[in-house]
Structures are given as C-alpha cells and as structure tokens.
Scaffold this motif. Structure first.
Motif, PDB file in Angstrom:
ATOM      1  N   ARG A  75      55.796  82.189  12.621  1.00  0.00           N
ATOM      2  CA  ARG A  75      54.980  82.083  11.405  1.00  0.00           C
ATOM      3  C   ARG A  75      53.503  82.339  11.690  1.00  0.00           C
ATOM      4  N   GLY A  76      53.182  82.549  12.956  1.00  0.00           N
ATOM      5  CA  GLY A  76      51.782  82.742  13.320  1.00  0.00           C
ATOM      6  C   GLY A  76      51.015  81.436  13.388  1.00  0.00           C
ATOM      7  N   VAL A  77      51.724  80.356  13.600  1.00  0.00           N
ATOM      8  CA  VAL A  77      51.127  79.019  13.626  1.00  0.00           C
ATOM      9  C   VAL A  77      51.068  78.532  15.065  1.00  0.00           C
ATOM     10  N   VAL A  78      49.920  77.977  15.437  1.00  0.00           N
ATOM     11  CA  VAL A  78      49.776  77.363  16.749  1.00  0.00           C
ATOM     12  C   VAL A  78      50.056  75.878  16.582  1.00  0.00           C
ATOM     13  N   LEU A  79      51.032  75.387  17.330  1.00  0.00           N
ATOM     14  CA  LEU A  79      51.402  73.979  17.269  1.00  0.00           C
ATOM     15  C   LEU A  79      51.099  73.376  18.639  1.00  0.00           C
ATOM     16  N   SER A  80      50.032  72.604  18.723  1.00  0.00           N
ATOM     17  CA  SER A  80      49.613  72.034  20.004  1.00  0.00           C
ATOM     18  C   SER A  80      50.638  71.011  20.481  1.00  0.00           C
ATOM     19  N   LEU A 105      53.918  72.009   6.494  1.00  0.00           N
ATOM     20  CA  LEU A 105      52.666  72.025   7.250  1.00  0.00           C
ATOM     21  C   LEU A 105      52.029  73.409   7.226  1.00  0.00           C
ATOM     22  N   ASP A 106      52.832  74.440   7.361  1.00  0.00           N
ATOM     23  CA  ASP A 106      52.319  75.802   7.332  1.00  0.00           C
ATOM     24  C   ASP A 106      51.675  76.092   5.982  1.00  0.00           C
ATOM     25  N   ALA A 107      52.357  75.728   4.906  1.00  0.00           N
ATOM     26  CA  ALA A 107      51.814  75.966   3.561  1.00  0.00           C
ATOM     27  C   ALA A 107      50.530  75.178   3.352  1.00  0.00           C
ATOM     28  N   TYR A 108      50.519  73.912   3.795  1.00  0.00           N
ATOM     29  CA  TYR A 108      49.327  73.074   3.624  1.00  0.00           C
ATOM     30  C   TYR A 108      48.164  73.599   4.468  1.00  0.00           C
ATOM     31  N   ALA A 109      48.462  74.040   5.686  1.00  0.00           N
ATOM     32  CA  ALA A 109      47.414  74.583   6.555  1.00  0.00           C
ATOM     33  C   ALA A 109      46.822  75.850   5.942  1.00  0.00           C
ATOM     34  N   LEU A 110      47.655  76.706   5.361  1.00  0.00           N
ATOM     35  CA  LEU A 110      47.152  77.912   4.694  1.00  0.00           C
ATOM     36  C   LEU A 110      46.304  77.553   3.478  1.00  0.00           C
ATOM     37  N   GLN A 111      46.779  76.591   2.716  1.00  0.00           N
ATOM     38  CA  GLN A 111      46.058  76.174   1.502  1.00  0.00           C
ATOM     39  C   GLN A 111      44.689  75.593   1.844  1.00  0.00           C
ATOM     40  N   ILE A 116      46.923  73.407  12.263  1.00  0.00           N
ATOM     41  CA  ILE A 116      47.791  72.231  12.240  1.00  0.00           C
ATOM     42  C   ILE A 116      47.393  71.310  13.382  1.00  0.00           C
ATOM     43  N   THR A 117      46.795  70.207  12.995  1.00  0.00           N
ATOM     44  CA  THR A 117      46.359  69.173  13.933  1.00  0.00           C
ATOM     45  C   THR A 117      46.869  67.837  13.407  1.00  0.00           C
ATOM     46  N   ILE A 118      46.713  66.798  14.197  1.00  0.00           N
ATOM     47  CA  ILE A 118      47.135  65.474  13.746  1.00  0.00           C
ATOM     48  C   ILE A 118      46.373  65.068  12.483  1.00  0.00           C
ATOM     49  N   LEU A 120      45.251  66.991  10.143  1.00  0.00           N
ATOM     50  CA  LEU A 120      45.807  67.772   9.038  1.00  0.00           C
ATOM     51  C   LEU A 120      47.156  67.193   8.612  1.00  0.00           C
ATOM     52  N   ILE A 121      47.983  66.821   9.566  1.00  0.00           N
ATOM     53  CA  ILE A 121      49.292  66.244   9.241  1.00  0.00           C
ATOM     54  C   ILE A 121      49.099  64.956   8.437  1.00  0.00           C
ATOM     55  N   LYS A 122      48.189  64.111   8.868  1.00  0.00           N
ATOM     56  CA  LYS A 122      47.925  62.859   8.157  1.00  0.00           C
ATOM     57  C   LYS A 122      47.383  63.138   6.761  1.00  0.00           C
ATOM     58  N   SER A 123      46.515  64.125   6.656  1.00  0.00           N
ATOM     59  CA  SER A 123      45.958  64.502   5.362  1.00  0.00           C
ATOM     60  C   SER A 123      47.043  64.987   4.421  1.00  0.00           C
ATOM     61  N   MET A 124      47.959  65.798   4.929  1.00  0.00           N
ATOM     62  CA  MET A 124      49.049  66.289   4.088  1.00  0.00           C
ATOM     63  C   MET A 124      49.897  65.140   3.585  1.00  0.00           C
ATOM     64  N   LEU A 125      50.156  64.172   4.461  1.00  0.00           N
ATOM     65  CA  LEU A 125      50.983  63.020   4.065  1.00  0.00           C
ATOM     66  C   LEU A 125      50.285  62.182   2.988  1.00  0.00           C
ATOM     67  N   GLU A 126      48.982  62.032   3.119  1.00  0.00           N
ATOM     68  CA  GLU A 126      48.217  61.258   2.146  1.00  0.00           C
ATOM     69  C   GLU A 126      48.181  61.944   0.773  1.00  0.00           C
ATOM     70  N   ASN A 127      48.237  63.273   0.774  1.00  0.00           N
ATOM     71  CA  ASN A 127      48.135  64.027  -0.471  1.00  0.00           C
ATOM     72  C   ASN A 127      49.478  64.349  -1.119  1.00  0.00           C
ATOM     73  N   GLU A 128      50.565  63.871  -0.537  1.00  0.00           N
ATOM     74  CA  GLU A 128      51.888  64.154  -1.131  1.00  0.00           C
ATOM     75  C   GLU A 128      52.132  63.306  -2.346  1.00  0.00           C
TER      76      GLU A 128
END
Length: 128
Positions: A75-80, A105-111, A116-118, A120-128
């Motif tokens: 997907r062209g995503v770097v996952l540390s 995560l990919d969709a949220y990172a693009l938006q 994709i970092t920790i 960002l993951i937490k932010s996505m969860l908070e905004n669901e």
C-alpha cells in the motif's frame, strides 16, 4: 462417524455435484486430518480427496508481522517496528482483523496526511 452419518454425507456430496438444476455446487470440507487419513467409507473418503487439499495453520508472531509488513508495503505505507508492536499488543491478532485495521489506518493516514505512528493510531481510535 456412524454409518448413517457417512451415508448422509455421501448423498449430500453426490447431490451437490448433480444438482437438480444442472449446476454443480462447490463442496468444501474441513477436518483435523487430510481425507486420505480419515476413517470413513472408501467412497466418501476418496470423494473428499478429489479436489484440492490444504493444511492450514495459524500464523506465529513472526509470520503475522511479515504478512502485515508486506501488506503495508504493497500500500506504500511504512509501518515502524514500534507501531507494529503497539498494534499487535493492543488489537485482535487474527489476520482478518489486522488487515481491516491496516486498511483503516491507511485511510486515516491519507486523510490526515500523516505517517502511521502510535499517536496517529491513538488519534484514529479517539475519532471513531
């Protein structure tokens, strides 16, 4: 398996292949052993072995990481490693759930135009 159960399974198999509408049906069976090792009637055992036989195994942690990283890269995503550790320690570890999470995560990172970092993951969860 009882003789009655084996007869019913054999009849089901034959009827699936010779359906009344003329369109054969797919037959999918699952078990702990390959068809050749099952203690069944010979006609049922051989019919179960007609098609493809696969041995499925649950992925170990290294394999799960490899699949997740490969899908992310496609997907062209770097996952540390840190993000991967976070995901695997806090979310369902089955592959279907992990692929769905990666898609989200990919969709949220693009938006949000962020990697994709920790956070960002937490932010996505908070905004669901």
């Amino acid at each position: 398996y009882t003789a009655v159960q084996q007869q019913a399974a054999f009849n089901w198999f034959v009827n699936a292949l010779n359906a009344p509408d003329g369109r054969p049906r797919w037959v999918l069976a699952a078990g702990n052993l390959p068809p050749a090792d099952l203690h069944l009637r010979e006609d049922l055992r051989t019919r179960l072995g007609w098609g493809h036989v696969f041995a499925l195994q649950a992925l170990n942690d290294l394999e799960r990481r490899t699949v997740l990283r490969t899908e992310a890269e496609s997907r062209g995503v770097v996952l540390s490693d840190e993000a991967m550790d976070f995901i695997l320690s806090r979310f369902s570890r089955d592959l279907g759930s992990l692929m769905q999470l990666l898609h989200q995560l990919d969709a949220y990172a693009l938006q949000t135009r962020r990697a994709i970092t920790i956070p960002l993951i937490k932010s996505m969860l908070e905004n669901e």
